[in-house]
Design an enzyme around this catalytic site. Structure first.
Site: not given
Ligand SMILES: NC(=O)c1ccc[n+]([C@@H]2O[C@H](COP(=O)([O-])OP(=O)(O)OC[C@H]3O[C@@H](n4cnc5c(N)ncnc54)[C@H](OP(=O)(O)O)[C@@H]3O)[C@@H](O)[C@H]2O)c1
Length: 433
Positions: A133, A137, A188, A206
């Site tokens: 997830v 981060i 992309g 997530k």
């Protein structure tokens, strides 16, 4: 520990290659911080003969992932193949062989999390997944550890970089959805088939993982009420702007009494909201804790190097805790215990709504529409008419209403002669803090 942590990798694609490069290029820092040398001893790929830009002896590339998960000289398995199978069976086999596992596989965890965590606990090994997830981060460990003493009330996230990029282009350049998707593909950010992103299933997986750890209750991807961005138009974005809002694809997981609501949908958020500043392909998670208050984590939610940072961080955590393997996962699992919460159906969720209607341009139209809202006991916060004649449209923002009631009201509106079409219905989020 002096004998080092021997890592068997499953996959050497975008994430796997970046992990191998990071372990090589930051080897000294990693060894110091892990307290031991972390060494890649084998890597399974589909095509071991292909040239790869990784600092690795090519003889370590193998075609058979089964060899790695059962190899006696592998301590930890890193799964960065993706997809459900063979990733699921390989992780189960690795744990059966007594190996802890690091994975970045959100789709697998959202569908088969309980099975995998049960197996980890049963085998006394760890299953870590910081990269699943928010890419680079750190969000799993902060929730699981740093906030373990608090009670999380709500999580609001921008968890899919592709859709955030698309919505940013629509907001800042006035692009149509189709043009913004093409631009994301050219850069992309979006796959040739962007459906997992634009239809919200990546964000839902997530959201399920975050809700599971934040509320100590198992939530699967299928439990998440999901609406993507495919119905969001340039008009909605323009009206949002004029009202002081931006449109974002939000993942929301919140406590409602003893239950939990988990959902992914587009939402208008005030320009002053902390998540409104999250642009392009960036991700963020805003956590509201009972004691800590609002806390926001922001960064790159995808890409090889950011995601590798999370994968390598998990490997270092495993290296440090080797003597007590299984304790991290066992502690997290114990929290689920008896506190399984029910999920709130989306129909029961409360919120404000934006509606865009094509209407007839004649006297009495507004009164008829206002009457329909009053009939369903929904009060209108803001309304204005845009355009004339065949172009006449009405923009309405409601006060807080239940989703079910709002949908019933929409059905009533559709029956009115004066309403030609309901163009859009989008949720409106209140401000933060
Ligand atoms: N890319 C990101 O930014 C990102 C961010 C967060 C999480 N993730 C997650 O990380 C995981 C990997 O993503 P990725 O982007 O790195 O994928 P990828 O570039 O497609 O790489 C997949 C790798 O797995 C190998 N592979 C596939 N099937 C295999 C099999 N049956 N046996 C052996 N090897 C096999 C491939 O081998 P070949 O190289 O020979 O084809 C390739 O090296 C996914 O779960 C994804 O959701 C990715």
């Amino acid at each position: 520990m002096s004998d080092g942590l021997r890592v068997g990798m499953l996959g050497c694609g975008t994430v796997g290659a970046a992990v191998i490069r990071m372990l090589h290029e930051h080897a000294n820092e990693i060894e110091r911080r892990a307290g031991t040398h972390v060494e890649v001893v084998r890597v399974a790929v589909r095509d071991p003969d292909r040239q790869r830009d990784v600092p690795l002896d090519p003889s370590l590339l193998v075609k058979e992932p089964d060899e790695i998960v059962s190899a006696p000289d592998v301590d930890v398995v890193v799964e960065v193949i993706g997809g459900i199978e063979p990733a699921r069976s390989l992780i189960l086999a690795a744990m059966a062989a007594g190996k802890s596992v690091v994975t970045a596989n959100k789709a697998l965890l959202a569908d088969h999390g309980p099975e995998l965590f049960d197996e980890a606990v049963r085998r006394g090994v760890d299953l870590l997944y910081e990269a699943a997830v928010g890419g680079g981060i750190p969000v799993i460990r902060p929730i699981r550890e740093h906030l373990a003493g608090d009670r999380i009330v709500r999580l609001t996230g921008i968890l899919n970089g592709t859709t955030n990029y698309i919505l940013t282009r629509m907001t800042e350049d006035g692009s149509s959805l189709d043009d913004a998707v093409r631009e994301a593909q050219a850069l992309g950010y979006a796959e040739a088939d962007p459906s997992a992103d634009v239809e919200g299933s990546d964000a839902a997986a997530k959201a399920a993982i975050l809700a599971t750890i934040a509320f100590d209750t198992p939530v699967a991807a299928n439990d998440v009420s999901r609406e993507g961005i495919t119905a969001v138009t340039a008009d909605d974005i323009a009206f949002a702007k004029r009202l002081g809002y931006v449109v974002k694809l939000l993942a929301v997981a919140e406590r409602v009494g003893d239950s939990v609501s988990v959902r992914v949908h587009p939402a208008m958020i005030p320009i002053s909201h902390p998540l409104a500043a999250v642009r392009d392909a960036f991700n963020a998670v805003l956590i509201d804790g009972e004691r800590v208050g609002p806390l926001m984590l922001y960064g790159r939610g995808a890409g090889g190097d950011p995601t590798a940072t999370s994968v390598v961080g998990d490997q270092i955590e495993l290296a440090r805790g080797r003597a007590a393997a299984g304790t991290i996962t066992t502690a997290a699992h114990a929290a689920h215990g008896e506190s399984v919460r029910s999920l709130v159906p989306i129909d029961d969720v409360l919120g404000e709504f934006y509606l865009l209607l094509d209407v007839a341009d004649r006297p009495g139209v507004l009164a008829a529409i206002a009457h329909a809202f009053a009939h369903h006991q929904i009060s209108i916060k803001q309304v204005w008419q845009e355009g004339h004649g065949d172009e006449a449209r009405l923009v309405i923002i409601t006060h807080v209403a239940q989703e079910r009631t709002l949908r019933e009201c929409a059905r009533t509106l559709e029956q009115l002669d004066s309403v030609k079409a309901i163009r859009s219905i989008i949720r409106v989020e209140a401000g933060e803090g």
